[in-house]
Design an enzyme around this catalytic site. Structure first.
Site, short mmCIF file in Angstrom:
data_model
loop_
_atom_site.label_atom_id
_atom_site.label_comp_id
_atom_site.label_asym_id
_atom_site.label_seq_id
_atom_site.Cartn_x
_atom_site.Cartn_y
_atom_site.Cartn_z
N SER A 71 6.22 -2.01 23.27
CA SER A 71 5.15 -2.32 24.22
C SER A 71 5.51 -1.94 25.64
O SER A 71 4.71 -2.14 26.56
CB SER A 71 4.83 -3.81 24.16
OG SER A 71 5.88 -4.58 24.69
N THR A 111 3.93 -5.72 26.83
CA THR A 111 4.14 -5.72 28.29
C THR A 111 5.27 -6.68 28.55
O THR A 111 5.50 -7.60 27.76
CB THR A 111 2.90 -6.25 29.06
OG1 THR A 111 1.79 -5.41 28.82
CG2 THR A 111 3.13 -6.34 30.56
N THR A 155 4.73 -1.85 31.41
CA THR A 155 4.10 -1.78 30.09
C THR A 155 3.82 -0.34 29.67
O THR A 155 3.72 0.54 30.52
CB THR A 155 2.75 -2.54 30.12
OG1 THR A 155 2.23 -2.64 28.81
CG2 THR A 155 1.74 -1.84 31.00
N ARG A 163 -6.14 5.81 30.72
CA ARG A 163 -6.54 4.39 30.85
C ARG A 163 -5.45 3.62 31.60
O ARG A 163 -4.26 3.77 31.32
CB ARG A 163 -6.74 3.78 29.48
CG ARG A 163 -7.06 2.27 29.47
CD ARG A 163 -5.82 1.43 29.25
NE ARG A 163 -6.13 0.00 29.08
CZ ARG A 163 -5.20 -0.96 29.05
NH1 ARG A 163 -3.92 -0.65 29.19
NH2 ARG A 163 -5.55 -2.21 28.88
N GLY A 220 -4.28 -0.26 32.76
CA GLY A 220 -4.53 -1.69 32.54
C GLY A 220 -4.28 -2.49 33.81
O GLY A 220 -4.34 -1.98 34.93
N ASP A 221 -3.99 -3.76 33.61
CA ASP A 221 -3.80 -4.67 34.75
C ASP A 221 -2.39 -4.59 35.34
O ASP A 221 -2.18 -4.94 36.51
CB ASP A 221 -4.07 -6.12 34.31
CG ASP A 221 -3.16 -6.56 33.18
OD1 ASP A 221 -2.85 -5.73 32.29
OD2 ASP A 221 -2.75 -7.73 33.17
N THR A 249 0.50 -10.78 30.52
CA THR A 249 0.53 -9.83 29.41
C THR A 249 -0.74 -10.09 28.59
O THR A 249 -1.36 -11.14 28.72
CB THR A 249 1.76 -10.04 28.51
OG1 THR A 249 1.74 -11.37 27.97
CG2 THR A 249 3.06 -9.86 29.29
N GLY A 250 -1.10 -9.13 27.75
CA GLY A 250 -2.33 -9.30 26.97
C GLY A 250 -3.40 -8.33 27.45
O GLY A 250 -3.10 -7.34 28.13
N GLY A 256 -5.52 -6.26 29.33
CA GLY A 256 -5.55 -5.95 30.75
C GLY A 256 -6.95 -5.87 31.32
O GLY A 256 -7.18 -6.20 32.48
N1 GLY Z 1 -1.63 -6.06 29.93
C1 GLY Z 1 -1.25 -4.76 29.61
C2 GLY Z 1 -2.36 -3.82 29.49
O1 GLY Z 1 -3.47 -4.21 29.16
O2 GLY Z 1 -2.15 -2.64 29.68
#
Ligand code: GLY
Length: 360
Positions: free
Chosen positions: A87, A207, A225, A235, A237-238, A258-259, A261
């Site tokens: 991850s 992550t 991550t 793409r 993420g957060d 984590t999770g 994003g």
């Molecule tokens: N939290 C990691 C992502 O969604 O990329």
């Protein structure tokens, strides 16, 4: 009792008596947490569960007197370098074309500075590049090809981040792909039930987030991550977005996630958690409030179960200036790693909004 007596009492109660120093200057008028933080400093390191071993190294560095930023980056570098963690970093699961793209951000509390890279390819320690964006540019976020060129200008070597194992997992997905991707057909934006068959909401998002308070009471954090497995190339993420996947306020605390994003990008969760803590909430309460905020904001039918709860999970980790810590997730199950000065770190359960039953 005179001033020196008070000082001795404080030092006696410190986690690390020999190294304890006093907080004090510049902390007035910035909320309850800061006001209450004029006590002995309690170093702490918190991370997502995959940082269990690495957080012990971070605490070791803090005890040696290093800055919290050095410690948290050293912590996540261990996980970025680990081919078995699919991850993060080397061996991370790739995008839908089989290319690993990494995201990372860092934030340094004492200077209030931050840096980030997104969708960077072929560099296994994006957290180190994020730090360089903070230290060696007047920018905060550099993405894609520009981020790779920036890293190479600073001497980073390009390498193939796809391991045999992660390539095989990607190939299996590719070969069995049906509705399991992120593309949506044209639709009315008001429609809440578009793409109901898609499984992206429950697809792998690993992550690592790591936050720490050091011996001076300074706070820093990092998130890194490989993002959502099989994502559309480019793409983001957060994790590299300050305020979403990471936020630090040196006078209050730090939070990261984590999770899924996309949920954090829409809820700006990490900055909200730090704000909730500045209003007096404990780290765990603040993390739970961020979970509630996401649950309230999620309206698309494809993302909700038959009781209207988000199908996906998001986990939060937070610390405050007093060295208190906590974690919470939308769904029960996740744990976080924490170290308050011991040789070995421990795992603790995240608080949660909903208890996960056998199948949801
Ligand atoms: N939290 C990691 C992502 O969604 O990329």
């Amino acid at each position: 009792m005179d001033g020196s007596m008070k000082r001795r009492d404080f030092i006696k109660s410190a986690t690390f008596a020999g190294a304890a120093t006093m907080l004090g200057e510049g902390l007035s008028g910035i909320g309850q947490v800061a006001a209450q933080s004029k006590t002995a400093i309690k170093p702490v390191v918190i991370s997502s569960q995959n940082g269990l071993k690495a957080t012990a190294r971070a605490m070791e560095m803090i005890k040696e007197g290093n800055d919290a930023l050095d410690a948290v980056i050293a912590c996540v570098n261990i996980v970025e370098d680990d081919p078995n963690d699919m991850s993060v970093g080397y061996g991370g699961l790739p995008n839908e074309e089989g290319v690993v793209e990494l995201d990372s951000s860092v934030m340094h509390g004492p200077t209030g500075r931050g840096g980030a890279v997104a969708a960077i390819r072929n560099i296994k320690n994006p957290s180190k590049v994020a730090r360089l964006v903070m230290e060696r540019t007047d920018h905060v976020l550099i993405v894609g090809e520009g981020a790779l060129r920036f890293a190479k200008a600073h001497g980073f070597k390009e390498e193939d981040l796809l391991t045999k194992e992660s390539r095989e997992v990607w190939l299996k997905w590719k070969e069995t792909m049906s509705t399991d991707d992120d593309w949506l057909p044209p639709h009315d934006l008001d429609s809440k039930d578009i793409g109901e068959g898609l499984k992206s909401a429950i697809r792998t998002t690993g992550t690592i987030n790591c936050n720490a308070v050091d011996l001076k009471g300074n706070i820093s954090g990092v998130t890194t991550t490989s993002g959502l497995a099989w994502k559309i190339p480019g793409r983001v993420g957060d994790s590299p977005i300050l305020g979403a996947g990471l936020y630090v306020n040196n006078e209050v605390g730090a939070a990261g996630s984590t999770g899924r994003g996309e949920a954090n990008l829409l809820a700006c969760s990490s900055v909200m958690i730090v704000e909730y803590m500045s209003q007096g909430k404990s780290p765990e309460q603040a993390c739970l409030m961020a979970c509630e905020r996401i649950a309230r904001q999620t309206k698309m039918k494809r993302l909700l179960d038959d009781q209207g709860r988000p199908k996906f999970n998001v986990n939060f980790y937070a610390i405050n200036k007093r060295g208190e810590y906590g974690g919470a997730a939308i769904w029960s199950g996740p744990r976080f790693a924490v170290n308050t000065g011991e040789v070995e770190s421990r795992l603790e359960s995240c608080a949660y909004l909903y208890k996960r039953e056998a199948r949801n």
